[in-house]
Structure formats: structure tokens, C-alpha cells
Design a protein around this motif. Structure first.
Motif, short mmCIF file in Angstrom:
data_model
loop_
_atom_site.label_atom_id
_atom_site.label_comp_id
_atom_site.label_asym_id
_atom_site.label_seq_id
_atom_site.Cartn_x
_atom_site.Cartn_y
_atom_site.Cartn_z
N VAL A 112 34.80 -13.31 -29.41
CA VAL A 112 34.20 -14.05 -28.48
C VAL A 112 33.27 -13.26 -27.89
N VAL A 122 30.59 -13.27 -24.78
CA VAL A 122 30.54 -13.91 -23.41
C VAL A 122 29.02 -13.23 -22.68
N GLU A 182 36.14 -21.49 -23.09
CA GLU A 182 34.94 -21.79 -22.21
C GLU A 182 35.57 -22.45 -21.04
N VAL A 240 29.30 -18.98 -23.91
CA VAL A 240 30.50 -18.40 -24.81
C VAL A 240 30.14 -18.73 -26.18
N THR A 300 31.80 -17.96 -29.86
CA THR A 300 32.85 -17.47 -30.55
C THR A 300 32.95 -17.71 -32.27
#
Length: 79
Positions: A5, A7, A45, A65, A67
């Protein structure tokens, strides 16, 4: 399997983001087991932004976000 992930968030708010990432990761993991891995990113998210909003972060919607998933296998051995 490896799940990652990424961010992105405004500068200076790392502590709030780190606190909420833990809870969001747990929610996404549970969601992946119960429903499907495909929905885990959206669950992560939503949980992250919800946590940040609950903390009063007016910038919660500025968080982005991304992924992904990868696989890593060891050497194959005959059985």
C-alpha cells in the motif's frame, strides 16, 4: 503473496496517518477474508479516510491510496 500500500498525504501529518493505517489495514484484511481480496483496497481507503475524518483531519480527502499485489515463491522441490 505480498500486498503493498502506498499512501500519499500532506506533509506534517504522519503521526495521524500512521495511527489510522493500522486500523485500516486490519479492516481491509478482515474484509478480504470475508468477501474478496479485490475489495480490500477500497475497504482500506474508506477505513483510513474515515479514521482521519473522525480525528478531525480536514485534509482527509487529500489522502491518496494505491495498492498492489505481488507473489514470491521459493525454489520448487519434487514431492
Amino acid at each position: 503473496k505480498i500486498v503493498f500500500v502506498d499512501v500519499s498525504y500532506p506533509a506534517g501529518v504522519a503521526r495521524d496517518v500512521e495511527d489510522c493505517v493500522r486500523g485500516a489495514a486490519l479492516a481491509a484484511a478482515v474484509g478480504a477474508v470475508i468477501s474478496s481480496p479485490a475489495g480490500a483496497a477500497a475497504t482500506f481507503e474508506a477505513a483510513l479516510k474515515g479514521c482521519l475524518a473522525a480525528k478531525g483531519a480536514s485534509w482527509a480527502n487529500d489522502v491518496h491510496v494505491n495498492t498492489g499485489m505481488d507473489s514470491e515463491c521459493g525454489d520448487w522441490h519434487p514431492v
